[in-house]
Write a protein that holds these residues in place. Structure first.
Motif, PDB file in Angstrom:
ATOM      1  N   GLN A  60      12.634   2.102  -2.021  1.00  0.00           N
ATOM      2  CA  GLN A  60      12.089   3.164  -1.182  1.00  0.00           C
ATOM      3  C   GLN A  60      11.339   4.196  -2.036  1.00  0.00           C
ATOM      4  OE1 GLN A  60      15.078   5.232   1.116  1.00  0.00           O
ATOM      5  NE2 GLN A  60      14.002   4.718   3.000  1.00  0.00           N
ATOM      6  N   ARG A  61      11.921   4.565  -3.206  1.00  0.00           N
ATOM      7  CA  ARG A  61      11.252   5.507  -4.103  1.00  0.00           C
ATOM      8  C   ARG A  61       9.926   4.931  -4.593  1.00  0.00           C
ATOM      9  NH1 ARG A  61      15.970   5.839  -7.211  1.00  0.00           N
ATOM     10  NH2 ARG A  61      14.756   5.301  -9.058  1.00  0.00           N
ATOM     11  N   ARG A  81       8.029   2.699  -3.056  1.00  0.00           N
ATOM     12  CA  ARG A  81       7.071   2.674  -1.942  1.00  0.00           C
ATOM     13  C   ARG A  81       6.473   4.059  -1.689  1.00  0.00           C
ATOM     14  NH1 ARG A  81       7.361  -2.109   1.450  1.00  0.00           N
ATOM     15  NH2 ARG A  81       9.097  -3.392   0.744  1.00  0.00           N
ATOM     16  N   ARG A  82       7.326   5.099  -1.745  1.00  0.00           N
ATOM     17  CA  ARG A  82       6.824   6.467  -1.565  1.00  0.00           C
ATOM     18  C   ARG A  82       5.856   6.842  -2.675  1.00  0.00           C
ATOM     19  NH1 ARG A  82      12.190   7.727   0.106  1.00  0.00           N
ATOM     20  NH2 ARG A  82      12.656   8.488  -1.977  1.00  0.00           N
ATOM     21  N   ALA A  83       6.194   6.488  -3.901  1.00  0.00           N
ATOM     22  CA  ALA A  83       5.316   6.789  -5.036  1.00  0.00           C
ATOM     23  C   ALA A  83       3.991   6.053  -4.895  1.00  0.00           C
ATOM     24  CB  ALA A  83       6.008   6.409  -6.348  1.00  0.00           C
ATOM     25  N   GLN A  84       4.042   4.798  -4.485  1.00  0.00           N
ATOM     26  CA  GLN A  84       2.818   4.020  -4.313  1.00  0.00           C
ATOM     27  C   GLN A  84       1.934   4.642  -3.227  1.00  0.00           C
ATOM     28  OE1 GLN A  84       3.359  -0.062  -3.064  1.00  0.00           O
ATOM     29  NE2 GLN A  84       1.393  -0.655  -3.916  1.00  0.00           N
ATOM     30  N   ALA A  85       2.512   5.057  -2.129  1.00  0.00           N
ATOM     31  CA  ALA A  85       1.745   5.687  -1.055  1.00  0.00           C
ATOM     32  C   ALA A  85       1.119   6.993  -1.534  1.00  0.00           C
ATOM     33  CB  ALA A  85       2.639   5.931   0.161  1.00  0.00           C
ATOM     34  N   SER A  86       1.876   7.774  -2.264  1.00  0.00           N
ATOM     35  CA  SER A  86       1.379   9.041  -2.783  1.00  0.00           C
ATOM     36  C   SER A  86       0.232   8.810  -3.761  1.00  0.00           C
ATOM     37  CB  SER A  86       2.515   9.804  -3.458  1.00  0.00           C
ATOM     38  OG  SER A  86       2.045  10.996  -4.036  1.00  0.00           O
ATOM     39  N   GLU A  98       4.570  10.672 -11.205  1.00  0.00           N
ATOM     40  CA  GLU A  98       5.033  10.413  -9.835  1.00  0.00           C
ATOM     41  C   GLU A  98       6.292   9.553  -9.816  1.00  0.00           C
ATOM     42  OE1 GLU A  98       4.830  10.955  -5.787  1.00  0.00           O
ATOM     43  OE2 GLU A  98       3.345  11.753  -7.159  1.00  0.00           O
TER      44      GLU A  98
END
Length: 101
Positions: A19-20, A22-27, A92
Motif C-alpha cells: 500500500q505504501r 502504491r501511494r508513493a508511485q501515485a504521488s 517519497e
C-alpha cells in the motif's frame, strides 16, 4: 530471542508495504521535476517517475546554430531531470527495510 511473527502478521506487513509503495508511485506520477542544461538554454520537465513531459528550448540557441551545443544541452537536461526524479523517489519512498525471521 525475539518472537517470530505469525503468518497473519507477515501477510499484513506485506499488504501495508504494498500500500505504501502504491501511494508513493501515485504521488510520484503526479509530481513534476525539472532538469536544466549547464547554460540554462534547455529545460526538461518530467514526472517523478521519469516520464518526459516537455522540453523547453531558449530561442537564443537558434542564434548560434550550434547543433552540438544544443544536443549536449538537451542531454544534460534529461540527465538532470532523471537525477531529480530519482532523488524525489528516494524522498517519497524512504529507506526500505526488510526483516527476515
Amino acid at each position: 530471542m525475539p518472537q517470530q511473527p505469525t503468518r497473519e502478521e507477515m501477510i499484513e506487513a506485506g499488504r501495508a508495504f504494498e500500500q505504501r509503495l502504491r501511494r508513493a508511485q501515485a504521488s510520484l506520477g503526479q509530481a513534476l521535476v525539472t532538469g536544466r542544461s549547464a547554460d540554462g538554454a534547455v529545460v526538461v520537465l518530467a514526472s517523478g517517475l521519469g516520464q518526459l513531459k516537455a522540453v523547453q528550448v531558449s530561442p537564443t540557441v537558434f542564434d548560434t546554430r550550434d547543433v552540438t551545443a544544443l544536443q549536449d544541452a538537451i542531454a544534460q537536461s534529461i540527465r538532470a531531470a532523471a537525477a531529480n526524479a530519482a532523488d524525489l523517489a528516494r524522498q517519497e519512498m524512504g529507506a526500505v527495510e526488510i526483516n527476515l525471521y
